[in-house]
Design a protein around this motif. Sequence first.
Motif, PDB file in Angstrom:
ATOM      1  N   SER A 266      -5.072  16.434  -2.102  1.00 44.55           N
ATOM      2  CA  SER A 266      -4.746  15.726  -0.198  1.00 44.55           C
ATOM      3  C   SER A 266      -4.928  14.139  -0.769  1.00 44.55           C
ATOM      4  N   ASP A 267      -6.193  13.660  -1.157  1.00 45.79           N
ATOM      5  CA  ASP A 267      -6.310  12.020  -1.389  1.00 45.79           C
ATOM      6  C   ASP A 267      -4.766  11.266  -1.820  1.00 45.79           C
ATOM      7  N   LEU A 268      -3.909  11.914  -2.487  1.00 45.04           N
ATOM      8  CA  LEU A 268      -3.046  10.969  -2.476  1.00 45.04           C
ATOM      9  C   LEU A 268      -1.786  11.124  -1.256  1.00 45.04           C
TER      10      LEU A 268
ATOM     11  N   GLU B  19       1.182  -0.946  -0.071  1.00 44.33           N
ATOM     12  CA  GLU B  19      -0.202  -0.127  -0.177  1.00 44.33           C
ATOM     13  C   GLU B  19       0.744   1.217   0.138  1.00 44.33           C
ATOM     14  N   ILE B  20       1.861   1.911   0.978  1.00 44.69           N
ATOM     15  CA  ILE B  20       2.775   2.171   1.154  1.00 44.69           C
ATOM     16  C   ILE B  20       3.243   2.676  -0.657  1.00 44.69           C
ATOM     17  N   SER B  21       3.808   1.401  -1.092  1.00 43.28           N
ATOM     18  CA  SER B  21       4.428   1.571  -1.861  1.00 43.28           C
ATOM     19  C   SER B  21       4.066   1.941  -3.996  1.00 43.28           C
ATOM     20  N   GLU B  22       2.180   1.814  -3.413  1.00 46.24           N
ATOM     21  CA  GLU B  22       1.091   2.186  -4.135  1.00 46.24           C
ATOM     22  C   GLU B  22       0.608   3.393  -4.337  1.00 46.24           C
ATOM     23  N   GLN B  23       1.559   4.269  -2.980  1.00 51.43           N
ATOM     24  CA  GLN B  23       0.510   5.299  -2.589  1.00 51.43           C
ATOM     25  C   GLN B  23       1.866   6.319  -3.121  1.00 51.43           C
TER      26      GLN B  23
END
Length: 161
Positions: A154-156, A48-52
Amino acid sequence: MDRSDNRRSRVKKSWGNNWKDSAAVKERSTNIKGSAHFGKSYAVTAKEISEQETAIKEYKNKEVLCAFCGKPITDMIISMSDKGSGEPVHFDCVLATISKQEKLHEGEKIIYIGQGRFGVVYFENPHDMKHFTIRKIIEWEERGKAIDWRTEISDLYSKVR
């Protein structure tokens, strides 16, 4: 040394040591990359961190042009939206547009006062920036109106799972 002084120093020292040595604080601060959370511990997977991070890099690499001057906007966070279209524009372009529209008198300046608003501000003493009077408020961005490109930013950056 006074007894009350001794107590104060023990409290400060005790608080400082507990804070630094707390295993729970260390665990929470490493649980989510780059931030410390006080309270609940949020489990975020490496995927999830990598995707973000990938999504943020893609967004930063996207070239966005100013609706006023046509030049690329390098820092979207300080850009504003065009009144009509809602497209991103340079902050300086907005300031220049307002400066052309407003007739300023001696001692007046146009400044950003927050929440998408500018003000024509009068300084009685130009060397004293603490004392001023707002003579006119210019609503540039409509309050409470969601701006798509700003929501995307802001979502990112602020997803909490």
